[in-house]
Write a protein that holds these residues in place. Structure first.
Motif, mmCIF file in Angstrom:
data_model
loop_
_atom_site.group_PDB
_atom_site.id
_atom_site.type_symbol
_atom_site.label_atom_id
_atom_site.label_comp_id
_atom_site.label_asym_id
_atom_site.label_seq_id
_atom_site.Cartn_x
_atom_site.Cartn_y
_atom_site.Cartn_z
ATOM 1 N N TYR A 59 4.084 6.955 -17.606
ATOM 2 C CA TYR A 59 3.414 7.411 -16.382
ATOM 3 C C TYR A 59 4.376 7.292 -15.205
ATOM 4 O O TYR A 59 5.253 6.424 -15.172
ATOM 5 C CB TYR A 59 2.163 6.574 -16.106
ATOM 6 N N SER A 60 4.176 8.165 -14.238
ATOM 7 C CA SER A 60 4.950 8.084 -12.995
ATOM 8 C C SER A 60 4.079 8.577 -11.854
ATOM 9 O O SER A 60 3.150 9.360 -12.056
ATOM 10 C CB SER A 60 6.225 8.934 -13.082
ATOM 11 N N PHE A 61 4.383 8.124 -10.649
ATOM 12 C CA PHE A 61 3.666 8.607 -9.477
ATOM 13 C C PHE A 61 4.029 10.071 -9.241
ATOM 14 O O PHE A 61 5.125 10.523 -9.602
ATOM 15 C CB PHE A 61 4.003 7.765 -8.247
ATOM 16 N N THR A 62 3.101 10.789 -8.624
ATOM 17 C CA THR A 62 3.316 12.217 -8.379
ATOM 18 C C THR A 62 4.604 12.465 -7.607
ATOM 19 O O THR A 62 5.280 13.467 -7.816
ATOM 20 C CB THR A 62 2.127 12.800 -7.596
ATOM 21 N N HIS A 63 4.950 11.561 -6.709
ATOM 22 C CA HIS A 63 6.162 11.706 -5.898
ATOM 23 C C HIS A 63 6.650 10.299 -5.569
ATOM 24 O O HIS A 63 5.855 9.372 -5.388
ATOM 25 C CB HIS A 63 5.858 12.478 -4.611
ATOM 26 N N LEU A 64 7.961 10.112 -5.501
ATOM 27 C CA LEU A 64 8.531 8.806 -5.197
ATOM 28 C C LEU A 64 8.010 8.277 -3.859
ATOM 29 O O LEU A 64 7.700 7.090 -3.725
ATOM 30 C CB LEU A 64 10.062 8.888 -5.167
ATOM 31 N N HIS A 65 7.917 9.154 -2.856
ATOM 32 C CA HIS A 65 7.445 8.691 -1.546
ATOM 33 C C HIS A 65 5.999 8.233 -1.598
ATOM 34 O O HIS A 65 5.590 7.377 -0.804
ATOM 35 C CB HIS A 65 7.621 9.789 -0.501
ATOM 36 N N LEU A 66 5.208 8.792 -2.513
ATOM 37 C CA LEU A 66 3.841 8.305 -2.666
ATOM 38 C C LEU A 66 3.842 6.913 -3.294
ATOM 39 O O LEU A 66 3.011 6.064 -2.951
ATOM 40 C CB LEU A 66 3.020 9.283 -3.506
ATOM 41 N N GLN A 67 4.776 6.661 -4.204
ATOM 42 C CA GLN A 67 4.906 5.306 -4.735
ATOM 43 C C GLN A 67 5.282 4.340 -3.617
ATOM 44 O O GLN A 67 4.752 3.225 -3.530
ATOM 45 C CB GLN A 67 5.959 5.269 -5.847
ATOM 46 N N GLU A 68 6.178 4.769 -2.735
ATOM 47 C CA GLU A 68 6.570 3.925 -1.599
ATOM 48 C C GLU A 68 5.400 3.711 -0.649
ATOM 49 O O GLU A 68 5.237 2.624 -0.080
ATOM 50 C CB GLU A 68 7.751 4.569 -0.877
ATOM 51 N N PHE A 69 4.580 4.723 -0.472
ATOM 52 C CA PHE A 69 3.392 4.609 0.369
ATOM 53 C C PHE A 69 2.429 3.558 -0.198
ATOM 54 O O PHE A 69 1.947 2.671 0.521
ATOM 55 C CB PHE A 69 2.698 5.973 0.473
ATOM 56 N N PHE A 70 2.167 3.629 -1.499
ATOM 57 C CA PHE A 70 1.254 2.667 -2.117
ATOM 58 C C PHE A 70 1.885 1.267 -2.164
ATOM 59 O O PHE A 70 1.174 0.267 -2.083
ATOM 60 C CB PHE A 70 0.862 3.128 -3.512
ATOM 61 N N ALA A 71 3.206 1.215 -2.291
ATOM 62 C CA ALA A 71 3.886 -0.089 -2.258
ATOM 63 C C ALA A 71 3.679 -0.752 -0.901
ATOM 64 O O ALA A 71 3.437 -1.968 -0.805
ATOM 65 C CB ALA A 71 5.374 0.082 -2.553
ATOM 66 N N ALA A 72 3.795 0.028 0.174
ATOM 67 C CA ALA A 72 3.548 -0.515 1.511
ATOM 68 C C ALA A 72 2.093 -0.945 1.661
ATOM 69 O O ALA A 72 1.792 -1.995 2.250
ATOM 70 C CB ALA A 72 3.904 0.536 2.568
ATOM 71 N N MET A 73 1.185 -0.169 1.100
ATOM 72 C CA MET A 73 -0.234 -0.497 1.183
ATOM 73 C C MET A 73 -0.534 -1.817 0.468
ATOM 74 O O MET A 73 -1.469 -2.536 0.834
ATOM 75 C CB MET A 73 -1.059 0.654 0.591
#
Length: 899
Positions: free
Chosen positions: A473-487
């Protein structure tokens, strides 16, 4: 009457083909014909219909056209007139095909967006933008044995919605095509595009019928036949399904959103159907189509999220697979122009997104492009400037997340909060470990194996290693992974999370320390972190997605910002902000009070050799406008985004849109001077300011609120034409003490004479004037010696000649002359001039005479902006046509006499 005869022309021709005896038999049988929802034709009416036209008219008056045709076909079959029945049936099917196309036009040509006004529908043709779609034969993806990843194996072929069913290089036309994409990637819009282009006849003409089946709409059906599925797509009750299905090659079935069915597709071959009219469980009927046991010559287009690939891989062999990769760079720009009706607004919005690296990358996802356009349109409709747009990257990402939430079934808000918390923990763990791929075991360990929520955020990839090892599995976009990481760091905790051994420690200070020391890859995560704890984002997240964000991290972020720009150094040291990311962090939060607290202890901006995009400028501008104690702005060798002259003028945006300090932005600089009474030092070195730019800048210098003391415009491509404006500013500016125009070869003697008119005005406060390397001669010296207030005059690297130097010496001999430093180049002077200078040094030993031209010691990355390091051949010219004077080609590190 004529219209009715035209509509029933086929029936009339068929009746005319009957013999008189057969005609009478037809009329007799017509008496007993039964029509659902209609009346039998009265006997006396039939008696009067003595010829085919009259009988057809009589039938048309009593039945609908379709009913009249159906009755006639049935009676012809009873009379064994099969040729006539077949002919009428063909005509009916042709007519039905026309009506079906009209039905498709009504259903697919226009659509309603979430944010559209009541009654407002959009044209698919005007909005749809081609996506990048990579396709391969299914065998090259390996079905179950290989990850659905276009980066593996032989190169994929890029296609569009228009070329999905075109023959490939091997002249093979795919009969079944699986179109896969994450939520928001444009699968349904692509289906709409296929339907519209088919009905318009521009493409896919090889199909007489294209039936689009929304899998969510049929998921609740227990049993159905293929014929039933066709009927559900058709607008009329009397659908000639049998006739339609006869020509299988001319049919395309589209199943949109296949993952919504949740089928395993494991039925045995014996359970499958071969009869399109046979009613079977929905899963069996669909698998019969996929396995080609029913209508084997028809074509299939299946759209699915990645989660649906595993079940499809079990029953599709030798077929084609296509993955939607999103918008290319060119198509992102095209989409913005299609969205906005106004080209200027489209350019402005696109530039806003393009110059924000994170946002622009996310706009690869079509729904993210829509999100950005929707938000920016709202801001522009309110007649707000994009500089004032508080909805930066983070808030747009929250809005995007809220749109994804509309795709799910009604979940309990607490369940969603728990799921997001686990998802954010996975994302943060991955960011720390530089990890973007996650095994199925990890997904289960984190409790994320929830089929209604997981596909919204993660792509499932089928692995080579087989079912036993699970999928990737992977996040739809790397920046979305970074967004959820910040969250992860700011979502409210609950009791369940406290005992989770896999969870990272929510220590924001560790994140900040790692970023400061070495982990610059955490920049995007930090920007999202600042954005998430803004009050507006906290409120938006709670309202739109039901997520509770804690504001406790704000204090940690504030202390970190205050400390990273010399907060712990000696109190007397000037505090400078020299890191551009600081401005981005503050702009992402977009709160006036927080910005003022973060920058309150600093007084200077010092940026060198930075290429500033439009978005960089907006972030910088926001901070400057809220920076109460700003005293000095130094921008050396910085390049700025050049505004397109066809776009709206920069003055419509209240920001420092400096565009490499071109004249189009100087009105904003003028406003900055007037609005920031604490700003005392402005250095705009190595710019293309130009005369018109100086003219606008001078309007700011003349404002009563301007307290600027030092203005440096070295290498600014100035000519004598700007000196009249500078003279006027010098005569009125209450505080300007130093003006540096060095390396402005276009000034010449005439310009300096104009400048001196301002120096001679009583209100002029200028004490230091630097005119080094401006190609001056002795002709300007008389005007300069008449300037009463100067204490430092730098004329280094100018060929003044003996006469000019002697004029200066005579002025300096006067006891009332306040000049304490004179910059001169003595090379080539006559003996008389050199003796006069020697005598002057004896007379005034405190007077500094020599080369005062300030040279900047080059720093890393700064070499390109120094004229003597630009790699220009001797006698050539540097950027902007600047001549490289021989006397200035020495090393910048050589010892110079400096005032």
């Amino acid at each position: 009457m004529a219209e009715q005869e035209e509509a029933l022309a086929g029936l009339i021709q068929a009746l005319q083909a009957l013999t008189p005896t057969d005609f009478q038999e037809f009329k007799t049988k017509l008496l007993d014909a039964r029509v659902e929802g209609g009346w039998n034709i009265p006997k006396d009416f039939l008696a009067k219909a003595a010829h085919p036209c009259a009988l057809a008219s009589c039938m048309g008056n009593n039945y609908s056209k379709d009913a009249a045709m159906d009755v006639a076909i049935g009676l012809f079959e009873e009379m064994n007139q099969r040729d006539l029945a077949e002919k009428l049936l063909d005509e009916k099917v042709k007519e039905y095909e026309r009506k079906y196309r009209e039905h498709v036009v009504r259903g697919f040509l226009r659509y309603k967006e979430v944010n559209s006004r009541l009654g407002e529908n959009l044209s698919i043709s005007s909005r749809y933008t081609d996506l990048t779609i990579a396709t391969k034969p299914w065998s090259e993806h390996g079905g179950e044995d290989e990850a659905a990843d276009t980066s593996n194996g032989p190169p994929a072929i890029t296609v569009t919605a228009q070329t999905l069913f075109k023959p490939n290089d091997d002249e093979q036309t795919p009969q079944t095509l699986v179109l896969v994409g994450a939520p928001g990637m444009g699968k349904t819009m692509t289906v709409r595009k296929v339907m519209v282009e088919w009905v318009e006849g521009t493409l896919h003409a090889e199909f007489d019928y294209v039936f689009c089946i929304d899998c969510k709409d049929v998921a609740s059906i227990k049993e159905v036949s293929v014929a039933d599925l066709v009927s559900k797509c058709c607008p009329h009750r009397q659908t000639p399904v049998g006739k339609i299905l006869d020509d299988q090659k001319k049919i395309l079935f589209i199943f949109d959103g296949f993952e919504a069915l949740g089928f395993s597709l494991l039925q045995s071959k014996e359970e499958l159907s071969s009869d399109p009219r046979e009613v079977k469980p929905l899963e069996t009927t669909l698998m019969s189509l996929l396995k080609r046991t029913v209508l084997p010559k028809s074509s299939l287009l299946i759209t699915t999220r990645p989660i649906g690939l595993q079940s499809l891989g079990r029953c599709l062999k030798g077929e084609h697979y296509a993955e939607i990769l999103g918008f290319s760079a060119a198509k992102r720009k095209e989409y913005f122009h299609r969205y906005f009706e106004n080209n200027n607004k489209a350019d402005m919005a696109f530039r806003f997104a393009r110059d924000n690296e994170i946002l622009y990358s996310l706009c690869t996802i079509p729904i993210m492009s829509w999100t950005v356009c929707t938000i920016l349109e709202q801001e522009l409709c309110k007649k707000k400037n994009l500089y004032e747009c508080s909805k930066a990257t983070t808030r747009m990402s929250v809005f995007y997340l809220s749109q994804l939430m509309t795709c799910r079934d009604g979940n309990n808000p607490q369940d969603l909060q728990r799921f997001l918390r686990k998802l954010c923990s996975l994302a943060a763990n991955g960011i720390w470990k530089h990890k973007i791929l996650f095994e199925e075991k990890e997904i289960k360990d984190y409790g994320l194996d929830q089929p209604d929520l997981l596909p919204l955020f993660l792509n499932e990839k089928i692995t080579r290693r087989g079912v036993d090892h699970g999928n990737i599995y992977s996040f739809t976009h790397l920046h979305l992974q970074e967004f959820f990481a910040a969250m992860f760091y700011v979502l409210e905790d609950d009791e369940e999370a406290d005992g989770d051994s896999r969870a990272l420690t929510k220590d924001i200070n560790v994140l900040l320390e790692n970023y400061s020391e070495s982990r610059k890859d955490l920049n995007s995560t930090l920007r999202f972190l600042f954005g998430l704890v803004s009050q507006k984002t906290i409120e938006s997240a709670d309202k739109t997605i039901g997520c509770r964000i804690s504001p406790r991290a704000r204090d940690h972020l504030l202390r970190w910002l205050q400390g990273r720009h010399g907060g712990s150094s000696h109190p007397s040291q000037v505090m400078k902000v020299s890191k551009l990311d600081t401005f981005h962090f503050l702009f992402e939060m977009n709160e006036k009070g927080f910005t003022q607290s973060a920058l309150g202890h600093c007084t200077d901006i010092d940026l060198q050799d930075v290429k500033l995009t439009f978005y960089d400028q907006m972030a910088l501008s926001f901070c400057i406008r809220e920076w109460v104690g700003l005293g000095c702005v130094t921008l050396r060798g910085c390049s700025f985004h050049q505004q397109n002259p066809e776009e709206e003028p920069a003055t419509s945006l209240p920001q420092l849109q400096w565009c490499r300090l071109s004249e189009s932005c100087c009105a904003e600089l003028a406003a900055l001077l007037a609005e920031h009474p604490s700003l005392a030092h402005l250095e705009l070195g190595d710019s293309t300011l130009g005369d018109a730019g100086v003219r606008l800048l001078c309007t700011g210098l003349r404002q009563p609120g301007c307290r600027l003391r030092v203005l440096r415009l070295r290498y600014s491509h100035l000519s004598g034409a700007c000196c009249e404006d500078l003279a006027a500013a010098l005569g009125t500016s209450p505080c300007l003490e130093e003006l540096d125009l060095s390396f402005s070869e276009g000034l010449r003697d005439a310009g300096v004479k104009l400048l001196c008119e301002g120096l001679q005005r009583r209100r002029c406060q200028l004490r230091t004037l630097r005119l080094g390397s401006c190609r001056l001669t002795g002709a300007c010296c008389q005007a300069l010696v008449e300037s009463p207030g100067l204490t430092c005059l730098d004329l280094s690297d100018n060929e003044l000649g003996a006469d000019g130097v002697l004029q200066l010496c005579r002025r300096l001999r006067h006891p009332a002359c306040p000049l304490r430093a004179l910059g001169l180049s003595t090379s080539g002077l006559s003996e008389e001039a050199l003796q006069e200078l020697a005598a002057l040094r004896m007379l005034k030993p405190d007077l500094k005479i020599g080369d005062l031209l300030e040279q900047d010691v080059p720093q890393a990355g700064a070499m390109a902006r120094l004229p003597f390091y630009r790699g220009v051949l001797p006698g050539g010219r540097g950027p902007g046509g600047r001549r490289l004077l021989a006397s200035r080609r020495r090393s910048p590190c050589s010892n110079q006499s400096r005032f």
